[in-house]
Write an enzyme that holds these catalytic residues in place. Structure first.
Site, PDB file in Angstrom:
ATOM      1  N   SER A 143       0.765  -1.043  -0.088  1.00 14.79           N
ATOM      2  CA  SER A 143       0.098  -0.486   0.187  1.00 14.79           C
ATOM      3  C   SER A 143       1.077   1.228   0.582  1.00 14.79           C
ATOM      4  O   SER A 143       1.651   0.751   0.913  1.00 14.79           O
ATOM      5  CB  SER A 143      -1.209   0.378   1.539  1.00 14.79           C
ATOM      6  OG  SER A 143      -1.767   1.630   1.176  1.00 14.79           O
ATOM      7  N   TYR A 157      -1.794  -1.125  10.397  1.00 18.13           N
ATOM      8  CA  TYR A 157      -2.330  -1.298   8.765  1.00 18.13           C
ATOM      9  C   TYR A 157      -1.147  -0.764   8.814  1.00 18.13           C
ATOM     10  O   TYR A 157      -0.685  -1.221   7.442  1.00 18.13           O
ATOM     11  CB  TYR A 157      -3.410  -0.382   8.516  1.00 18.13           C
ATOM     12  CG  TYR A 157      -3.780  -0.915   6.622  1.00 18.13           C
ATOM     13  CD1 TYR A 157      -3.683  -2.163   6.612  1.00 18.13           C
ATOM     14  CD2 TYR A 157      -3.132  -0.204   5.828  1.00 18.13           C
ATOM     15  CE1 TYR A 157      -4.563  -2.193   5.280  1.00 18.13           C
ATOM     16  CE2 TYR A 157      -3.482   0.591   4.618  1.00 18.13           C
ATOM     17  CZ  TYR A 157      -4.019  -1.393   4.339  1.00 18.13           C
ATOM     18  OH  TYR A 157      -4.034  -1.089   3.278  1.00 18.13           O
TER      19      TYR A 157
HETATM   20  P1  NAP Z   1     -11.300  -6.563   0.505  1.00 17.07           P
HETATM   21  O1  NAP Z   1     -13.098  -5.865  -0.796  1.00 17.07           O
HETATM   22  O2  NAP Z   1     -12.009  -6.485   1.771  1.00 17.07           O
HETATM   23  O3  NAP Z   1     -11.123  -8.331   0.349  1.00 17.07           O
HETATM   24  C1  NAP Z   1     -10.591  -9.037   0.320  1.00 17.07           C
HETATM   25  C2  NAP Z   1     -10.236  -9.750   0.226  1.00 17.07           C
HETATM   26  O4  NAP Z   1      -9.440 -10.997   1.320  1.00 17.07           O
HETATM   27  C3  NAP Z   1     -11.605 -10.995   0.290  1.00 17.07           C
HETATM   28  O5  NAP Z   1     -11.840 -11.509  -0.366  1.00 17.07           O
HETATM   29  C4  NAP Z   1     -11.360 -11.644   1.911  1.00 17.07           C
HETATM   30  O6  NAP Z   1     -12.086 -12.796   1.693  1.00 17.07           O
HETATM   31  C5  NAP Z   1      -9.641 -11.663   2.495  1.00 17.07           C
HETATM   32  N1  NAP Z   1      -9.374 -12.130   2.742  1.00 17.07           N
HETATM   33  C6  NAP Z   1      -8.924 -11.245   4.809  1.00 17.07           C
HETATM   34  N2  NAP Z   1      -8.642 -11.877   5.124  1.00 17.07           N
HETATM   35  C7  NAP Z   1      -8.794 -13.130   4.750  1.00 17.07           C
HETATM   36  C8  NAP Z   1      -7.776 -13.895   5.511  1.00 17.07           C
HETATM   37  N3  NAP Z   1      -7.365 -14.204   6.340  1.00 17.07           N
HETATM   38  N4  NAP Z   1      -7.065 -15.251   4.841  1.00 17.07           N
HETATM   39  C9  NAP Z   1      -7.535 -14.837   3.650  1.00 17.07           C
HETATM   40  N5  NAP Z   1      -8.294 -14.181   2.583  1.00 17.07           N
HETATM   41  C10 NAP Z   1      -8.608 -13.171   3.547  1.00 17.07           C
HETATM   42  O7  NAP Z   1     -10.204  -5.743   0.391  1.00 17.07           O
HETATM   43  P2  NAP Z   1      -9.314  -4.964  -0.810  1.00 17.07           P
HETATM   44  O8  NAP Z   1      -9.839  -3.343  -1.039  1.00 17.07           O
HETATM   45  O9  NAP Z   1      -9.207  -5.163  -1.882  1.00 17.07           O
HETATM   46  O10 NAP Z   1      -8.188  -5.103  -0.848  1.00 17.07           O
HETATM   47  C11 NAP Z   1      -7.044  -6.067  -0.860  1.00 17.07           C
HETATM   48  C12 NAP Z   1      -5.834  -5.469  -0.315  1.00 17.07           C
HETATM   49  O11 NAP Z   1      -5.437  -4.937  -0.617  1.00 17.07           O
HETATM   50  C13 NAP Z   1      -5.669  -5.684   0.781  1.00 17.07           C
HETATM   51  O12 NAP Z   1      -4.052  -6.326   1.510  1.00 17.07           O
HETATM   52  C14 NAP Z   1      -4.993  -4.489   1.400  1.00 17.07           C
HETATM   53  O13 NAP Z   1      -4.520  -3.913   2.240  1.00 17.07           O
HETATM   54  C15 NAP Z   1      -4.250  -3.830  -0.207  1.00 17.07           C
HETATM   55  N6  NAP Z   1      -4.970  -2.653  -0.535  1.00 17.07           N
HETATM   56  C16 NAP Z   1      -6.055  -2.092  -0.962  1.00 17.07           C
HETATM   57  C17 NAP Z   1      -6.667  -0.819  -0.687  1.00 17.07           C
HETATM   58  C18 NAP Z   1      -8.006   0.078  -0.984  1.00 17.07           C
HETATM   59  O14 NAP Z   1      -7.687   0.880  -1.499  1.00 17.07           O
HETATM   60  N7  NAP Z   1      -8.626  -0.902  -1.750  1.00 17.07           N
HETATM   61  C19 NAP Z   1      -4.949   0.377  -1.021  1.00 17.07           C
HETATM   62  C20 NAP Z   1      -4.234   0.233  -0.420  1.00 17.07           C
HETATM   63  C21 NAP Z   1      -3.596  -1.693  -0.676  1.00 17.07           C
HETATM   64  P3  NAP Z   1     -12.740 -13.939   3.464  1.00 17.07           P
HETATM   65  O15 NAP Z   1     -12.936 -12.497   3.774  1.00 17.07           O
HETATM   66  O16 NAP Z   1     -13.870 -14.467   2.492  1.00 17.07           O
HETATM   67  O17 NAP Z   1     -11.345 -14.475   3.699  1.00 17.07           O
END
Ligand code: NAP
Length: 258
Positions: A143, A157
């Site tokens: 991130s 985080y």
């Molecule tokens: P999201 O929409 O909340 O999706 C999270 C995904 O991770 C879901 O598929 C969830 O499925 C899975 N997950 C969560 N905990 C887990 C675990 N313990 N084991 C296996 N799977 C797990 O999140 P997102 O926004 O796409 O973010 C994804 C990644 O991108 C993260 O690492 C986040 O830090 C990074 N990121 C996101 C943003 C943003 O703006 N969205 C920005 C910077 C970085 P289940 O709950 O079914 O397990």
């Protein structure tokens, strides 16, 4: 045009929704066979079905990235179904908001355990299979928050996301002897289900602070991951790319008004 991922197989953690789903969709569209990993099997299966309907090859698998045995089973399933494992996208992550003063040690442990320890566990579990690939690839989802920027409520985080990059810089050296590369994508604010949960105000403020004046799409991250996963990126390891619409650049509010 990059060469396709035909004949390559990939595990994408957190692929049931959000950025992971975007990566899985881009990879499947470019010929990869994708193991869609998340804890909720129904959501993972729905994503895998969507990828198959679009002409891709995908299988759902339920695993928690905090559980080494579960992730080893994911790697074994990829090998069994696809006969090889070439790419791991360690993407799963959580981002609950709580101020440092109010944060409990359990809340700290949950975020570090999922985002940072979960990255180590995912890589460790997939490494034996990746070693058998002729050019394994690991792509982490870090991130901008933590390595570059700060957001109140995200001390745990930010530490986890900066920690992933510390892990990356030594792990990539250790696995270089196997011909495996490891790089990280650093997303800015990407429109996902998880980000939507933070509320309208958060989304509006963030979009306004991005020079390109929009949140990123999950495919914006998928294409950056695709580059690191490609044959063309064979000599790049231990590196990062920021995909944030220019969010980290403005020095002042005026800089955003031009
Ligand atoms: P999201 O929409 O909340 O999706 C999270 C995904 O991770 C879901 O598929 C969830 O499925 C899975 N997950 C969560 N905990 C887990 C675990 N313990 N084991 C296996 N799977 C797990 O999140 P997102 O926004 O796409 O973010 C994804 C990644 O991108 C993260 O690492 C986040 O830090 C990074 N990121 C996101 C943003 C943003 O703006 N969205 C920005 C910077 C970085 P289940 O709950 O079914 O397990």
């Amino acid at each position: 045009m990059l060469t396709s991922l035909d004949g390559r197989s990939a595990i994408v953690t957190g692929a049931s929704r959000g950025i992971g789903k975007g990566i899985a969709r881009v990879f499947a569209r470019h010929g990869a066979r994708v193991l869609v990993v998340a804890r909720n099997i129904d959501a993972a299966e729905a994503t895998a079905a969507e990828l198959r309907e679009a002409g891709g090859e995908a299988t759902a698998f339920a695993a928690d990235v905090t559980d080494l045995t579960g992730m080893e089973a994911a790697a074994a399933t990829a090998l069994e179904r696809y006969h090889n494992l070439d790419i791991l996208c360690a993407n799963a992550g959580i981002f609950p908001m709580v101020s440092m003063e109010a944060m409990t040690t359990d809340q700290w442990d949950e975020v570090i355990g999922t985002n940072l320890k979960g990255t180590f566990i995912s890589v460790k579990a997939c490494l034996p299979a990746l070693k058998q690939s002729d050019g394994g690839r690991v792509v982490l989802t870090s991130s901008i928050t933590g390595p570059v920027t700060g957001v109140p409520g995200w001390t745990h985080y930010g530490a986890s996301k900066a920690g992933q990059l510390g892990f990356l810089r030594t792990a990539c050296i250790e696995i270089a002897k196997y011909g495996i590369t490891m790089n990280a994508v650093m997303p800015g604010n990407i429109f996902t289900e998880g980000l939507e949960d933070l509320g309208e105000d958060y989304l509006r403020t963030m979009a306004a602070s991005i020079p390109l004046k929009r949140l990123g799409s999950v495919e914006d991250i998928g294409y950056a991951a695709l580059f690191f996963a490609s044959k063309e990126a064979a000599f790049i390891t231990g590196q990062t790319v920021i995909v944030d619409g220019g969010q980290i650049l403005p020095e002042s509010l005026e800089a955003l008004e031009t």
